[in-house]
Design a protein around this motif. Structure first.
Motif, PDB file in Angstrom:
ATOM      1  N   LYS A   1      34.518 -37.187 -15.181  1.00  0.00           N
ATOM      2  CA  LYS A   1      35.013 -38.560 -15.318  1.00  0.00           C
ATOM      3  C   LYS A   1      34.308 -39.479 -14.326  1.00  0.00           C
ATOM      4  O   LYS A   1      33.687 -39.027 -13.371  1.00  0.00           O
ATOM      5  CB  LYS A   1      36.525 -38.611 -15.037  1.00  0.00           C
ATOM      6  CG  LYS A   1      37.361 -37.649 -15.870  1.00  0.00           C
ATOM      7  CD  LYS A   1      37.622 -38.166 -17.251  1.00  0.00           C
ATOM      8  CE  LYS A   1      38.507 -37.216 -18.031  1.00  0.00           C
ATOM      9  NZ  LYS A   1      38.444 -37.437 -19.467  1.00  0.00           N
TER      10      LYS A   1
ATOM     11  N   ARG B   1      20.052 -55.739 -22.152  1.00  0.00           N
ATOM     12  CA  ARG B   1      21.156 -56.424 -21.465  1.00  0.00           C
ATOM     13  C   ARG B   1      21.729 -55.569 -20.329  1.00  0.00           C
ATOM     14  O   ARG B   1      22.843 -55.817 -19.855  1.00  0.00           O
ATOM     15  CB  ARG B   1      22.251 -56.786 -22.477  1.00  0.00           C
ATOM     16  CG  ARG B   1      21.793 -57.879 -23.465  1.00  0.00           C
ATOM     17  CD  ARG B   1      22.839 -58.147 -24.529  1.00  0.00           C
ATOM     18  NE  ARG B   1      24.119 -58.524 -23.950  1.00  0.00           N
ATOM     19  CZ  ARG B   1      25.291 -58.039 -24.344  1.00  0.00           C
ATOM     20  NH1 ARG B   1      25.333 -57.144 -25.303  1.00  0.00           N
ATOM     21  NH2 ARG B   1      26.406 -58.437 -23.785  1.00  0.00           N
TER      22      ARG B   1
ATOM     23  N   ARG C   1      26.451 -47.029 -25.187  1.00  0.00           N
ATOM     24  CA  ARG C   1      27.797 -47.469 -25.548  1.00  0.00           C
ATOM     25  C   ARG C   1      28.810 -46.963 -24.521  1.00  0.00           C
ATOM     26  O   ARG C   1      29.686 -47.704 -24.085  1.00  0.00           O
ATOM     27  CB  ARG C   1      28.121 -46.898 -26.934  1.00  0.00           C
ATOM     28  CG  ARG C   1      29.062 -47.709 -27.760  1.00  0.00           C
ATOM     29  CD  ARG C   1      28.810 -47.444 -29.220  1.00  0.00           C
ATOM     30  NE  ARG C   1      29.213 -46.101 -29.590  1.00  0.00           N
ATOM     31  CZ  ARG C   1      30.074 -45.843 -30.579  1.00  0.00           C
ATOM     32  NH1 ARG C   1      30.616 -46.821 -31.260  1.00  0.00           N
ATOM     33  NH2 ARG C   1      30.388 -44.616 -30.877  1.00  0.00           N
TER      34      ARG C   1
ATOM     35  N   TRP D   1      31.071 -49.141 -21.971  1.00  0.00           N
ATOM     36  CA  TRP D   1      32.535 -49.001 -21.998  1.00  0.00           C
ATOM     37  C   TRP D   1      33.067 -48.678 -20.602  1.00  0.00           C
ATOM     38  O   TRP D   1      34.050 -49.259 -20.144  1.00  0.00           O
ATOM     39  CB  TRP D   1      32.937 -47.931 -23.009  1.00  0.00           C
ATOM     40  CG  TRP D   1      34.192 -47.179 -22.680  1.00  0.00           C
ATOM     41  CD1 TRP D   1      34.271 -45.920 -22.176  1.00  0.00           C
ATOM     42  CD2 TRP D   1      35.549 -47.637 -22.804  1.00  0.00           C
ATOM     43  NE1 TRP D   1      35.585 -45.564 -21.988  1.00  0.00           N
ATOM     44  CE2 TRP D   1      36.394 -46.604 -22.354  1.00  0.00           C
ATOM     45  CE3 TRP D   1      36.121 -48.824 -23.246  1.00  0.00           C
ATOM     46  CZ2 TRP D   1      37.780 -46.715 -22.335  1.00  0.00           C
ATOM     47  CZ3 TRP D   1      37.514 -48.924 -23.224  1.00  0.00           C
ATOM     48  CH2 TRP D   1      38.318 -47.893 -22.772  1.00  0.00           C
TER      49      TRP D   1
ATOM     50  N   ARG E   1      35.653 -52.274 -22.391  1.00  0.00           N
ATOM     51  CA  ARG E   1      35.701 -52.735 -23.779  1.00  0.00           C
ATOM     52  C   ARG E   1      34.917 -51.774 -24.645  1.00  0.00           C
ATOM     53  O   ARG E   1      33.784 -51.432 -24.330  1.00  0.00           O
ATOM     54  CB  ARG E   1      35.029 -54.112 -23.918  1.00  0.00           C
ATOM     55  CG  ARG E   1      35.763 -55.216 -23.245  1.00  0.00           C
ATOM     56  CD  ARG E   1      35.122 -56.547 -23.630  1.00  0.00           C
ATOM     57  NE  ARG E   1      35.688 -57.581 -22.767  1.00  0.00           N
ATOM     58  CZ  ARG E   1      34.975 -58.286 -21.923  1.00  0.00           C
ATOM     59  NH1 ARG E   1      33.671 -58.130 -21.842  1.00  0.00           N
ATOM     60  NH2 ARG E   1      35.559 -59.187 -21.162  1.00  0.00           N
ATOM     61  N   TYR E   2      35.530 -51.356 -25.760  1.00  0.00           N
ATOM     62  CA  TYR E   2      34.783 -50.542 -26.712  1.00  0.00           C
ATOM     63  C   TYR E   2      33.692 -51.402 -27.333  1.00  0.00           C
ATOM     64  O   TYR E   2      33.899 -52.566 -27.646  1.00  0.00           O
ATOM     65  CB  TYR E   2      35.717 -50.002 -27.790  1.00  0.00           C
ATOM     66  CG  TYR E   2      36.630 -48.898 -27.303  1.00  0.00           C
ATOM     67  CD1 TYR E   2      36.090 -47.717 -26.819  1.00  0.00           C
ATOM     68  CD2 TYR E   2      38.002 -49.047 -27.320  1.00  0.00           C
ATOM     69  CE1 TYR E   2      36.917 -46.698 -26.370  1.00  0.00           C
ATOM     70  CE2 TYR E   2      38.842 -48.041 -26.867  1.00  0.00           C
ATOM     71  CZ  TYR E   2      38.287 -46.863 -26.397  1.00  0.00           C
ATOM     72  OH  TYR E   2      39.101 -45.858 -25.958  1.00  0.00           O
ATOM     73  N   GLN E   3      32.503 -50.793 -27.503  1.00  0.00           N
ATOM     74  CA  GLN E   3      31.337 -51.545 -27.955  1.00  0.00           C
ATOM     75  C   GLN E   3      31.104 -51.369 -29.451  1.00  0.00           C
ATOM     76  O   GLN E   3      31.518 -50.389 -30.046  1.00  0.00           O
ATOM     77  CB  GLN E   3      30.097 -51.063 -27.189  1.00  0.00           C
ATOM     78  CG  GLN E   3      30.253 -51.109 -25.687  1.00  0.00           C
ATOM     79  CD  GLN E   3      30.322 -52.520 -25.157  1.00  0.00           C
ATOM     80  OE1 GLN E   3      29.432 -53.315 -25.405  1.00  0.00           O
ATOM     81  NE2 GLN E   3      31.384 -52.842 -24.443  1.00  0.00           N
ATOM     82  N   ALA E   4      30.393 -52.319 -30.033  1.00  0.00           N
ATOM     83  CA  ALA E   4      30.053 -52.240 -31.450  1.00  0.00           C
ATOM     84  C   ALA E   4      28.630 -51.739 -31.605  1.00  0.00           C
ATOM     85  O   ALA E   4      27.819 -51.862 -30.691  1.00  0.00           O
ATOM     86  CB  ALA E   4      30.191 -53.617 -32.092  1.00  0.00           C
ATOM     87  N   GLY E   5      28.340 -51.165 -32.783  1.00  0.00           N
ATOM     88  CA  GLY E   5      26.995 -50.647 -33.043  1.00  0.00           C
ATOM     89  C   GLY E   5      25.924 -51.720 -32.912  1.00  0.00           C
ATOM     90  O   GLY E   5      24.824 -51.456 -32.441  1.00  0.00           O
ATOM     91  N   TYR E   6      26.279 -52.959 -33.332  1.00  0.00           N
ATOM     92  CA  TYR E   6      25.259 -54.009 -33.328  1.00  0.00           C
ATOM     93  C   TYR E   6      24.944 -54.523 -31.924  1.00  0.00           C
ATOM     94  O   TYR E   6      24.087 -55.374 -31.758  1.00  0.00           O
ATOM     95  CB  TYR E   6      25.671 -55.172 -34.244  1.00  0.00           C
ATOM     96  CG  TYR E   6      27.009 -55.794 -33.911  1.00  0.00           C
ATOM     97  CD1 TYR E   6      27.177 -56.586 -32.780  1.00  0.00           C
ATOM     98  CD2 TYR E   6      28.114 -55.601 -34.736  1.00  0.00           C
ATOM     99  CE1 TYR E   6      28.398 -57.155 -32.472  1.00  0.00           C
ATOM    100  CE2 TYR E   6      29.342 -56.161 -34.433  1.00  0.00           C
ATOM    101  CZ  TYR E   6      29.480 -56.939 -33.310  1.00  0.00           C
ATOM    102  OH  TYR E   6      30.695 -57.493 -32.998  1.00  0.00           O
ATOM    103  N   ASP E   7      25.648 -54.029 -30.900  1.00  0.00           N
ATOM    104  CA  ASP E   7      25.328 -54.431 -29.531  1.00  0.00           C
ATOM    105  C   ASP E   7      24.017 -53.812 -29.044  1.00  0.00           C
ATOM    106  O   ASP E   7      23.499 -54.209 -28.002  1.00  0.00           O
ATOM    107  CB  ASP E   7      26.453 -54.005 -28.574  1.00  0.00           C
ATOM    108  CG  ASP E   7      27.687 -54.889 -28.730  1.00  0.00           C
ATOM    109  OD1 ASP E   7      27.505 -56.073 -29.045  1.00  0.00           O
ATOM    110  OD2 ASP E   7      28.808 -54.389 -28.549  1.00  0.00           O
TER     111      ASP E   7
END
Lengths: 338, 289
Positions: free
Chosen positions: A35, A77, A319, A323, A328-334
Motif C-alpha cells: 500500500k 500531465r 491510472r 488515483w 479520484r478514479y481516472q477515465a481511459g481518455y485521460d
C-alpha cells in the motif's frame, strides 16, 4: 573461436517441475499487502521496466512515433497531477520494418532502448537463412535488443539440438561490426509448450545456447545481458505466474552454477498494475536474496534484467498513480493510447 | 419426514452480469419497522463501485451500438420478468421498513412495471422527438442526432425503493447509456431482487450493474470518478447533493438531482427524463442538385 569451454554443465535432462506446488507458490505472491508509498515505488519500478509494445499488422510510422513519445515521457500531465516527472520506460518493442522509425524518433542519445522482434515473428516458421537475415537487418537498422522466437515445432518434436543451434546462430547474427552484441531475448512461447517440465527444459536450453556464444567470444561472467521471454502475445495463455516462476528458477540455478546473469521478460496478458506488482513480488522473493558480483542490489529488480512486455499495462499504472495521488478514479481518455 | 431446513436467499450485488458479494466482505442488516433483522444484503464499497464502472464502460460500445428496437425489446422483456417476480418483489418491499403494507407494495410493483414498459416504448422513439432536421441557408441537409452520453450512475432514494429505481434507471438505459445503480442501504432488498430480473432479460453483461450500499460513503466517489459521464439522482440530503455538485464539476458530468418527486405521477414518464443523458450530434450533408 576464442575463450575456454564451460567448466560447469547443467544436469541433463533438466529437473522436473512439481506443477501443483509451482501454482501454489505463484498464488502466494498475489497475497502480499502493498500500500501507499511502497505501492507507488513498485508502480514506478514496473513503469521503468516496461517494454512498450506494438506488434500489429496495422502498425504505422505515425503510431510508432507516438509510441516513442510515450516511451520517453509516459504521461505529459505527470508534473501537473503527480508533482514529479515519471521515469521513461525501458524500451519500445516493434516489428523490424519500424526500427528505423524508432531510431529517428528517439534520437542518437536515446535512453529508451529499441527492441525488435525478429526471426519470422510470431511463428518462426521460416527458413533459417530468412530468420538470420531478419535479425541482421534489424541489428543493422539500429535495434538494441532482438526478441527471437524459438522453433517450437522442432522443440516439441524433440529436436533440441536443432533449436539450440538456431539460437546460437541468431545470437551470432546479433553481433555488430564493432564486435558488440545486440542483446537477445529468446521467446519460448510457453503457451505452446504444454507442460512446466517443457518450459524448464526450453529455459535451460535457451540460456545454455546463448551462453555458448559468450563462451566462444570470450565474454566473462556476468555475460551479455540476454533474456528469456515467455510469449509472443499472439498465443493464449501468454505469461502466467507459474510459468514465470519456473523460468526464474532456471535463471537462479544457472547463476548459482556459472555466475552468469540472464534476464527475464514475461510478456502478454499482464494488463493491470496489480498484476505487475504481483510479478515484482515474485522476482523479489525468488531472486531478491541472490547476490551478484559487481551489482549493488538484486540485478533482477532493475530494467537491465527484468522487463514487462505489455501495451495496456502502461496506462493502468498511470491510472493507479493518479488515483493514489488525487483520490479520484481516472477515465481511459485521460491517457494517450499510443 | 424430517423437518425442512429454511433455504434463505443471499442478497448480493450485481456487477458485470455476475452476482458477487461485496469485495469488502461487509453486509447490511435489513430490519423491519419493529427493528428486527429480516435479511442481510451486501454492503458495497468504493472498490465495488470501481469494478461496476469498469464493467459499464466495457459494455457501452455494444449497448449503445445495438438497435433501438432491440433495446426496447430487452427493456420490455425485463418488464415481463418483473411481472413474473411480482410476489417476490412485493415481499421484498414489505420486509424492509420503507413500505407499509402488502397492498401498497403490490401497487408499487405495478407502477414500476408500467413505467418500464413506458420507457421500453421510448427506446425507438426518443431520437425522432429529440433529434431534428435543421433549416440551413444552403444546399445542405442538416440533421441533429441524439446519442447516449456513456456511463450513468443512478442514485436512488430509500422511498419508494423500487419505483424510484425504475423511474431513474429506465430513461437512462432506453437511449443506450450503461448504468451503475446505487440503492440505499435503508431498504435494499427490492433492488437486489431486481438484479435477478436484469440478469434474465437478455441485457448484455455490464449494461446495468446494481449495488446496495451507503450513499454517504459512495456518492463522494461517484462525484469525483472521472469515468462516470452522468449522474441521475433523487432525494439526496442537502449536504450530499452539495458534495455531488462540487465533484461533478471537475469533469463536467451531466447531472440531474430530482427533489420532491411524485413518483406515481405521469411527470416521471416525460421524455425530458431521457434528454439529460444524450449528446446532440449535428451532421451536414450535401443536398443533391
Amino acid at each position: 573461436m576464442t575463450g575456454s569451454p564451460p567448466d560447469v554443465m547443467l544436469p541433463r535432462p533438466s529437473v522436473s517441475v512439481d506443477a501443483v506446488m509451482a501454482a501454489q507458490r505463484a498464488a502466494e505472491f498475489t497475497k502480499r499487502s502493498i500500500k501507499k508509498d511502497a505501492k507507488v515505488a513498485g508502480l514506478l519500478m514496473a513503469l521503468s521496466m516496461l517494454d512498450l509494445t506494438t506488434l500489429e499488422g496495422k502498425d504505422s510510422v505515425e503510431k510508432v512515433r507516438g509510441l516513442c513519445r510515450k516511451a520517453v515521457r509516459p504521461w505529459d500531465r505527470d508534473e501537473a497531477v503527480l508533482g514529479y516527472r515519471l521515469p521513461s520506460v525501458a524500451a519500445v518493442c516493434v516489428y523490424p520494418a519500424l526500427v528505423g522509425t524508432c531510431v529517428e524518433a528517439l534520437g542518437p542519445d536515446r535512453r529508451v532502448k529499441i527492441a525488435s522482434v525478429a526471426t519470422g515473428f510470431p511463428s518462426g516458421q521460416f527458413p533459417l537463412e530468412v530468420r538470420l537475415d531478419d535479425t541482421r537487418r534489424a541489428v543493422a537498422d539500429g535495434a538494441d535488443e532482438i526478441d527471437m522466437v524459438i522453433n517450437r515445432g522442432a522443440f516439441l518434436a524433440g529436436r533440441h539440438d536443432e533449436v539450440a543451434d538456431e539460437i546460437r546462430e541468431v545470437k551470432r547474427a546479433c553481433r555488430r561490426e564493432d564486435g558488440s552484441f545486440a542483446h537477445l531475448k529468446v521467446i519460448l512461447e510457453t503457451g505452446e509448450l504444454e507442460t512446466l517440465d517443457q518450459v524448464r527444459r526450453a529455459s535451460d536450453l535457451a540460456i545454455r545456447a546463448m551462453a555458448d556464444v559468450d563462451f566462444e567470444t570470450g565474454i566473462p561472467a556476468p555475460g551479455t545481458p540476454d533474456f528469456i521471454k515467455t510469449s509472443t502475445g499472439k498465443v493464449q495463455p501468454a505469461a502466467t505466474m507459474p510459468v514465470t516462476l519456473v523460468m526464474l528458477e532456471a535463471i537462479r540455478e544457472w547463476h548459482a552454477a556459472t555466475g552468469r546473469v540472464v534476464g527475464m521478460k514475461p510478456a502478454g496478458g499482464i494488463r493491470t498494475a496489480k498484476q505487475a506488482l504481483h510479478y515484482l513480488v515474485m522476482v523479489n522473493e525468488a531472486l531478491g536474496p541472490v547476490r551478484v558480483d559487481g551489482f549493488d542490489g538484486c540485478p533482477w529488480l532493475t530494467p537491465d534484467y527484468f522487463r514487462f512486455g505489455a501495451s495496456t499495462l502502461c496506462n493502468d499504472i498511470l491510472r493507479q498513480l493518479a488515483w493514489l495521488k488525487s483520490g479520484r478514479y481516472q477515465a481511459g481518455y485521460d491517457f494517450s493510447e499510443a | 419426514m424430517p423437518e425442512r431446513l429454511d433455504v434463505l436467499k443471499t442478497y448480493k450485488l450485481f456487477i458485470d452480469g455476475k452476482f458477487p458479494r461485496s469485495e469488502s466482505g461487509r453486509s447490511i442488516e435489513v430490519k423491519d419497522r419493529k427493528g428486527s433483522v429480516v435479511a442481510h444484503a451486501s454492503h458495497a464499497s468504493r472498490k465495488d463501485l470501481r469494478e461496476a464502472v469498469e464493467a459499464a464502460r466495457r459494455a457501452f460500445p455494444g449497448w449503445s451500438g445495438s438497435s433501438a428496437l432491440l433495446r426496447g425489446q430487452i427493456l420490455y422483456r425485463a418488464a415481463e420478468m418483473m411481472e413474473g417476480k411480482r410476489a417476490e418483489l412485493a415481499q421484498a418491499l414489505t420486509a424492509g421498513r420503507g413500505s407499509t403494507g402488502s397492498r401498497q407494495a403490490q401497487a408499487e410493483v405495478s407502477l414500476a412495471v408500467d413505467r418500464l414498459v413506458h420507457f421500453a416504448g421510448w427506446a425507438d422513439k426518443f431520437s425522432q422527438v429529440l433529434g431534428c432536421h435543421n433549416a440551413v441557408a444552403g444546399p445542405y441537409y442538416n440533421f441533429t442526432f441524439a446519442e447516449p452520453t456513456g456511463v450513468v450512475c443512478v442514485v436512488c432514494p430509500p422511498v419508494p425503493p423500487l419505483l424510484s429505481l425504475i423511474s431513474l434507471l429506465a430513461p437512462v438505459l432506453c437511449s443506450g447509456n450503461t448504468a451503475v445503480v446505487i440503492a440505499d442501504a435503508a431498504d435494499p432488498l427490492s433492488a437486489a431482487v431486481l438484479a435477478e430480473v436484469i440478469a434474465t432479460s437478455d441485457f448484455p453483461a455490464g449494461v446495468c450493474n446494481i449495488l446496495t450500499g451507503d450513499l454517504d460513503e459512495l456518492v463522494p466517489f461517484v462525484a469525483t470518478h472521472r469515468d462516470i459521464d452522468g449522474v441521475h439522482a433523487a432525494g439526496l440530503s442537502g449536504d450530499l447533493a452539495k458534495t455531488l455538485r462540487a465533484g461533478v464539476a471537475e469533469n463536467i458530468k451531466r447531472t440531474v438531482v430530482h427533489s420532491e418527486v411524485e413518483w406515481d405521477s405521469a411527470a416521471c414518464e416525460s421524455p425530458w427524463w431521457i434528454e439529460p443523458f444524450l449528446e446532440m450530434k449535428t451532421v451536414w450533408h450535401p443536398a443533391s442538385a
